[in-house]
Design a protein around this motif. Structure first.
Motif, PDB file in Angstrom:
ATOM      1  N   ASP A 150      27.887  32.487   0.006  1.00 41.25           N
ATOM      2  CA  ASP A 150      27.326  31.961   1.249  1.00 41.25           C
ATOM      3  C   ASP A 150      28.338  31.924   2.390  1.00 41.25           C
ATOM      4  N   VAL A 151      29.630  31.843   2.058  1.00 41.11           N
ATOM      5  CA  VAL A 151      30.652  31.692   3.099  1.00 41.11           C
ATOM      6  C   VAL A 151      31.720  32.779   3.009  1.00 41.11           C
ATOM      7  N   GLU A 152      32.394  32.882   1.866  1.00 39.50           N
ATOM      8  CA  GLU A 152      33.588  33.723   1.777  1.00 39.50           C
ATOM      9  C   GLU A 152      33.268  35.212   1.859  1.00 39.50           C
ATOM     10  N   TRP A 153      32.295  35.695   1.099  1.00 39.27           N
ATOM     11  CA  TRP A 153      32.022  37.132   1.133  1.00 39.27           C
ATOM     12  C   TRP A 153      31.431  37.575   2.463  1.00 39.27           C
ATOM     13  N   PRO A 154      30.515  36.835   3.095  1.00 37.39           N
ATOM     14  CA  PRO A 154      30.098  37.225   4.444  1.00 37.39           C
ATOM     15  C   PRO A 154      31.269  37.286   5.422  1.00 37.39           C
ATOM     16  N   ALA A 155      32.202  36.341   5.291  1.00 39.52           N
ATOM     17  CA  ALA A 155      33.386  36.378   6.160  1.00 39.52           C
ATOM     18  C   ALA A 155      34.267  37.574   5.834  1.00 39.52           C
ATOM     19  N   ALA A 156      34.393  37.897   4.546  1.00 38.54           N
ATOM     20  CA  ALA A 156      35.224  39.027   4.140  1.00 38.54           C
ATOM     21  C   ALA A 156      34.650  40.350   4.622  1.00 38.54           C
ATOM     22  N   ILE A 157      33.360  40.541   4.427  1.00 42.99           N
ATOM     23  CA  ILE A 157      32.720  41.788   4.828  1.00 42.99           C
ATOM     24  C   ILE A 157      32.587  41.867   6.346  1.00 42.99           C
ATOM     25  N   GLY A 158      32.458  40.719   6.991  1.00 42.79           N
ATOM     26  CA  GLY A 158      32.328  40.693   8.446  1.00 42.79           C
ATOM     27  C   GLY A 158      33.635  40.770   9.203  1.00 42.79           C
ATOM     28  N   GLY A 159      34.775  40.756   8.492  1.00 38.81           N
ATOM     29  CA  GLY A 159      36.062  40.907   9.155  1.00 38.81           C
ATOM     30  C   GLY A 159      36.779  39.624   9.496  1.00 38.81           C
ATOM     31  N   ASP A 160      36.248  38.483   9.064  1.00 37.47           N
ATOM     32  CA  ASP A 160      36.898  37.207   9.360  1.00 37.47           C
ATOM     33  C   ASP A 160      37.947  36.812   8.335  1.00 37.47           C
ATOM     34  N   VAL A 161      38.036  37.557   7.236  1.00 37.48           N
ATOM     35  CA  VAL A 161      39.101  37.403   6.256  1.00 37.48           C
ATOM     36  C   VAL A 161      40.063  38.574   6.436  1.00 37.48           C
ATOM     37  N   ASP A 162      41.352  38.327   6.263  1.00 38.76           N
ATOM     38  CA  ASP A 162      42.334  39.402   6.346  1.00 38.76           C
ATOM     39  C   ASP A 162      41.814  40.614   5.563  1.00 38.76           C
ATOM     40  N   PRO A 163      41.658  41.781   6.194  1.00 36.52           N
ATOM     41  CA  PRO A 163      40.964  42.905   5.550  1.00 36.52           C
ATOM     42  C   PRO A 163      41.592  43.359   4.240  1.00 36.52           C
ATOM     43  N   LYS A 164      42.899  43.444   4.189  1.00 37.00           N
ATOM     44  CA  LYS A 164      43.542  43.897   2.961  1.00 37.00           C
ATOM     45  C   LYS A 164      43.343  42.882   1.842  1.00 37.00           C
ATOM     46  N   ALA A 165      43.474  41.611   2.191  1.00 36.73           N
ATOM     47  CA  ALA A 165      43.231  40.562   1.195  1.00 36.73           C
ATOM     48  C   ALA A 165      41.785  40.591   0.732  1.00 36.73           C
ATOM     49  N   ALA A 166      40.843  40.757   1.669  1.00 36.83           N
ATOM     50  CA  ALA A 166      39.431  40.803   1.320  1.00 36.83           C
ATOM     51  C   ALA A 166      39.149  41.951   0.360  1.00 36.83           C
ATOM     52  N   THR A 167      39.765  43.100   0.590  1.00 40.69           N
ATOM     53  CA  THR A 167      39.564  44.255  -0.285  1.00 40.69           C
ATOM     54  C   THR A 167      40.037  43.950  -1.687  1.00 40.69           C
ATOM     55  N   TYR A 168      41.193  43.330  -1.793  1.00 38.32           N
ATOM     56  CA  TYR A 168      41.744  42.968  -3.102  1.00 38.32           C
ATOM     57  C   TYR A 168      40.822  41.997  -3.834  1.00 38.32           C
ATOM     58  N   TYR A 169      40.427  40.916  -3.159  1.00 37.35           N
ATOM     59  CA  TYR A 169      39.590  39.907  -3.793  1.00 37.35           C
ATOM     60  C   TYR A 169      38.259  40.489  -4.261  1.00 37.35           C
ATOM     61  N   LEU A 170      37.615  41.286  -3.402  1.00 39.10           N
ATOM     62  CA  LEU A 170      36.311  41.846  -3.741  1.00 39.10           C
ATOM     63  C   LEU A 170      36.409  42.842  -4.891  1.00 39.10           C
ATOM     64  N   ALA A 171      37.463  43.643  -4.887  1.00 40.06           N
ATOM     65  CA  ALA A 171      37.663  44.592  -5.986  1.00 40.06           C
ATOM     66  C   ALA A 171      37.901  43.850  -7.295  1.00 40.06           C
TER      67      ALA A 171
ATOM     68  N   LEU B   1      26.368  42.123  -2.123  1.00 45.59           N
ATOM     69  CA  LEU B   1      27.243  40.955  -2.085  1.00 45.59           C
ATOM     70  C   LEU B   1      26.737  39.910  -1.092  1.00 45.59           C
ATOM     71  N   LEU B   2      26.047  40.355  -0.068  1.00 41.75           N
ATOM     72  CA  LEU B   2      25.488  39.430   0.905  1.00 41.75           C
ATOM     73  C   LEU B   2      24.134  38.885   0.457  1.00 41.75           C
ATOM     74  N   HIS B   3      23.421  39.655  -0.335  1.00 37.85           N
ATOM     75  CA  HIS B   3      22.096  39.249  -0.800  1.00 37.85           C
ATOM     76  C   HIS B   3      21.967  39.626  -2.278  1.00 37.85           C
TER      77      HIS B   3
ATOM     78  N   LEU C 268      24.091  40.492 -10.646  1.00 41.77           N
ATOM     79  CA  LEU C 268      25.032  39.864  -9.713  1.00 41.77           C
ATOM     80  C   LEU C 268      24.535  38.489  -9.295  1.00 41.77           C
ATOM     81  N   ARG C 269      23.250  38.363  -9.101  1.00 37.51           N
ATOM     82  CA  ARG C 269      22.698  37.058  -8.735  1.00 37.51           C
ATOM     83  C   ARG C 269      22.871  36.060  -9.875  1.00 37.51           C
ATOM     84  N   LEU C 270      22.623  36.504 -11.100  1.00 37.45           N
ATOM     85  CA  LEU C 270      22.818  35.628 -12.243  1.00 37.45           C
ATOM     86  C   LEU C 270      24.275  35.184 -12.357  1.00 37.45           C
ATOM     87  N   ALA C 271      25.196  36.120 -12.148  1.00 36.97           N
ATOM     88  CA  ALA C 271      26.618  35.789 -12.209  1.00 36.97           C
ATOM     89  C   ALA C 271      27.000  34.818 -11.107  1.00 36.97           C
ATOM     90  N   ALA C 272      26.450  35.045  -9.920  1.00 39.81           N
ATOM     91  CA  ALA C 272      26.757  34.156  -8.799  1.00 39.81           C
ATOM     92  C   ALA C 272      26.262  32.740  -9.075  1.00 39.81           C
TER      93      ALA C 272
END
Length: 424
Positions: free
Chosen positions: A252-273, A334-336, A341-345
């Motif tokens: 609800d918060v972190e991944w939308p921010a990561a994909i939207g560019g509000d999280v440091d891009p390189k860090a976001a790539t690492y976390y999501l991977a 990841l946004l929806h 993935l929904r079960l894991a979330a």
């Protein structure tokens, strides 16, 4: 690797503390030839249940010693020393029995730090480390960073436990990143191991548990606290909770921010991977990496998270931003989230949901944090309505600085909680 990338994880937690860690735990990072083996679990022992074998000690190294003067000498220049840190510390790597993501018997390791006092009864404290994908960077085996928090808490008089989690440190396999169930089981069993280990030296670990953690460990601290409050182990109760800079609402918060560019891009790539690879191992999100990652990275990402690559090496194998790694359809998922993935979330993204802490909660975060965005902490505080919760904003600073500024405040509070109560 630039400065922001060094702030990704628990291994980067207080990078300057490498000298301290080397001094306190050089013996713990040696080969298993230095360990004293206490036996292996048999089927008969395993059948007795958690009370019979989970958390029992498998092995430990010879104990290095840190004097009281060394504690002050190493911690004070780094800004994490507090005057209440009066005691020297004995620190150990302890390997203990626990369960894996399928509930099967396995082992894990933890850093256990005991104060050099005459006290026979010690109150427990737990430090839960941040994101770490390199097994040799975990608290019990790495030469930096999360060891410092355990040493600090032990110097306050606590029996301090810093679990490595599954698949990190001396544990087998790969780490199930953001898997709530084993984050709890490995941590509760680490507390049991600390109790068993301390008993060998005639010391009792008892009383309410003071729980703290950073980043991923902040999420885990909520999960552990909830489990303790609900009676996960009859020997431990929840005493206090101090999470620092967590990503408490991934979807609800972190991944939308990561994909939207509000999280440091390189860090976001690492976390999501990392999350994608780790959850696929558990929940089977995809059959082929090309379903979630684009060329030329598809087919190579899981290898970067095998536990044997440093964070720098993993980062070097990933692109600069999520859009250059993720298939557009997977970014949308990841946004929806739907399906697996929904079960894991739903199973793993609920640290602040569905419970009311019965003890004080002191949250810390930074509104300038470019990794665990501040909105995570604000929403978490709102979710815990009715509880004794405060949120301290430590400023317009980055992720790692939020830790450095928060740890002394946590330590001061924990020191107050550990003061002897006057006789009635």
């Amino acid at each position: 690797m630039n400065g922001n990338l060094l702030k990704l994880s628990g291994v980067a937690t207080l990078t300057a503390l490498a000298v301290l860690a080397s001094a306190t735990m050089s013996a713990a990072s040696t080969t298993t030839g230095t360990m004293t083996t206490t036996g292996t679990m048999t089927s008969t022992t395993a059948s007795t249940g958690a009370a019979g074998w989970r958390g029992t000690v498998v092995s430990m190294p010879e104990d290095p010693v840190l004097s009281m003067d060394q504690v002050k000498e190493f911690l004070e220049p780094l800004g994490v020393y507090v005057p209440e840190a009066r005691h020297g510390v004995d620190a150990y790597q302890v390997v203990y029995r626990t369960v894996d993501v399928h509930g099967r018997a396995t082992t894990a390791s933890a850093l256990v730090a005991l104060p050099r006092t005459d006290d026979r009864r010690l109150r427990p404290a737990v430090w839960l480390h941040g994101t770490q994908s390199y097994r040799h960077g975990a608290p019990s085996v790495g030469e930096c960073c999360d060891r410092a928090a355990a040493v600090l808490f032990a110097s306050l008089g606590y029996a301090a436990t810093a679990p490595d989690y599954l698949g990190l440190g001396a544990g087998p396999g790969t780490h199930p990143y953001f898997h709530a169930e084993t984050a709890v089981s490995a941590s509760v069993d680490a507390l049991r191991a600390t109790r068993h280990f301390a008993a060998r030296y005639g010391r009792t670990v008892a009383g309410p548990v003071a729980v703290a953690g950073f980043s991923q460990g902040a999420n885990n601290s909520f999960l552990l606290a909830r489990a303790l409050q609900r009676g996960a182990d009859r020997n431990f109760t929840l005493g206090a909770l101090a999470p620092i800079s967590g990503a408490y609402h991934l979807f609800d918060v972190e991944w939308p921010a990561a994909i939207g560019g509000d999280v440091d891009p390189k860090a976001a790539t690492y976390y999501l991977a990392y999350l994608t690879v780790a959850w696929n191992r558990i929940y089977h999100l995809y059959r082929d990496e090309s379903e979630v990652f684009v060329d030329p990275y598809a087919g190579h990402v899981a290898t970067l998270f095998d536990g044997e690559h440093t964070i720098e090496e993993s980062m070097a194998g990933l692109p600069a931003k999520p859009a250059e790694l993720l298939q557009p359809e997977y970014s949308d998922l990841l946004l929806h989230p739907t399906g697996q993935l929904r079960l894991a979330a739903r199973a793993n993204d609920d640290a602040c949901l569905g419970w009311k802490p019965a003890v004080p909660v002191r949250m810390y975060a930074a509104h300038g944090d470019p990794e665990a965005v501040y909105a995570n902490s604000e929403r978490c505080r709102r979710e815990l309505r009715g509880a004794d919760v405060t949120l301290t904003d430590v400023g317009d600073v980055d992720h790692i600085t939020s830790l450095v500024l928060s740890v002394p405040q946590v330590a001061t509070w924990f020191a107050e909680l550990n003061q002897p109560r006057p006789a009635k």
